[in-house]
Design an enzyme around this catalytic site. Structure first.
Site, PDB file in Angstrom:
ATOM      1  N   ASP A  17       0.627  -1.065  -0.232  1.00  0.00           N
ATOM      2  CA  ASP A  17       0.218   0.402  -0.099  1.00  0.00           C
ATOM      3  C   ASP A  17       0.181   1.205   0.096  1.00  0.00           C
ATOM      4  OD1 ASP A  17      -1.901   1.877   0.847  1.00  0.00           O
ATOM      5  OD2 ASP A  17      -1.265   2.173   2.577  1.00  0.00           O
ATOM      6  N   ALA A  18       0.206   2.388  -0.319  1.00  0.00           N
ATOM      7  CA  ALA A  18       0.940   3.677  -0.711  1.00  0.00           C
ATOM      8  C   ALA A  18       1.091   4.524   0.624  1.00  0.00           C
ATOM      9  CB  ALA A  18       1.337   4.534  -1.704  1.00  0.00           C
ATOM     10  N   TYR A  19      -0.619   4.356   1.110  1.00  0.00           N
ATOM     11  CA  TYR A  19      -0.723   6.143   1.354  1.00  0.00           C
ATOM     12  C   TYR A  19      -0.488   5.381   3.196  1.00  0.00           C
ATOM     13  CZ  TYR A  19      -0.922   8.952  -2.745  1.00  0.00           C
ATOM     14  OH  TYR A  19      -0.669   9.116  -3.900  1.00  0.00           O
ATOM     15  N   ARG A  48      -7.341  13.129   6.880  1.00  0.00           N
ATOM     16  CA  ARG A  48      -7.345  11.480   5.978  1.00  0.00           C
ATOM     17  C   ARG A  48      -8.162  10.697   7.028  1.00  0.00           C
ATOM     18  NH1 ARG A  48      -4.615   7.645   3.417  1.00  0.00           N
ATOM     19  NH2 ARG A  48      -4.140   5.916   4.722  1.00  0.00           N
TER      20      ARG A  48
END
Length: 225
Positions: A17-19, A48
């Protein structure tokens, strides 16, 4: 690669996953905390939370808007929640979000996985161009075999259709991939799909989703290598 050998024997692809996993989602606000004032941390949390909430709600009622648009909409909401914050900061925050700080161990861990003969990839809700900016800013492109965005299928994680981007791209079965995320909901979705899911629990949060457990829990990405 002792942990991966033990928890996911035979896996040949490690997908991130990135974020929140590779990139610190609170870095944008942190860079401008002085201008934002005492509500900076709370604003970042709301930004967020709403960004994710919008992705889930859209997926549930069968619609899609790319993640960059949701990021902008979530920031609008967060700023409305904290009227003490000057809304003129919005453009600076959005600019900073496109080049979020990577966690310090990220480049070395990706390089080590590649050196160990594993393929590496990102699978993200992020829109293609925002992912490209983040990867370029962090200087990690050379360590990645693929950067996959749900834009291709127009549905967000935790939809199985999103996770299937990985199996299609690499021509593998789900159990041949390790999926790494700091988001416990994402770990649950990945485990349900059949990936060997690893939870990066940086904050020491309590576990949840007991029916979809990770194969391993690490405090940061160094735990993979």
């Amino acid at each position: 690669m002792a942990l991966l050998d033990e928890a996911a024997p035979g896996a040949g692809v490690v997908v991130f996953d990135a974020y929140g996993t590779l990139f610190d989602v609170h870095a944008a606000v942190a860079r401008h905390a002085g201008a934002i004032g005492p509500d900076a941390s709370a604003l970042s949390d709301v930004w967020r939370a709403k960004q994710l909430e919008y992705s889930w709600v859209l997926s549930l009622y069968g619609d899609f808007r790319d993640f960059w648009q949701l990021t902008r909409e979530a920031l609008d909401h967060a700023l409305a929640r904290f009227p003490s914050v000057d809304r003129a900061i919005a453009d600076k925050l959005l600019g900073a979000y496109r080049v979020l700080d990577a966690y310090e161990e990220v480049p070395a861990v990706l390089a080590a996985l590649k050196a160990g003969g594993l393929a590496t990839a990102i699978l993200s809700n992020g829109e293609r161009s925002m992912l490209a900016d983040a990867v370029a800013s962090a200087g990690i492109g050379e360590h990645l075999d693929a950067v996959l965005s749900v834009d291709e299928v127009r549905v967000f994680k935790t939809s199985p259709t999103a996770y299937a981007l990985v199996t299609r791209r690499f021509g593998i079965e789900p159990a041949q991939a390790v999926f790494v995320s700091s988001n416990r909901w994402d770990v649950a979705g990945a485990a349900r799909f059949g990936f060997r899911a690893v939870w990066v629990n940086r904050a020491g949060a309590p576990d949840e989703y007991a029916d979809q457990r990770p194969v391993a829990i690490v405090r940061d990405l160094n735990g993979l290598v």
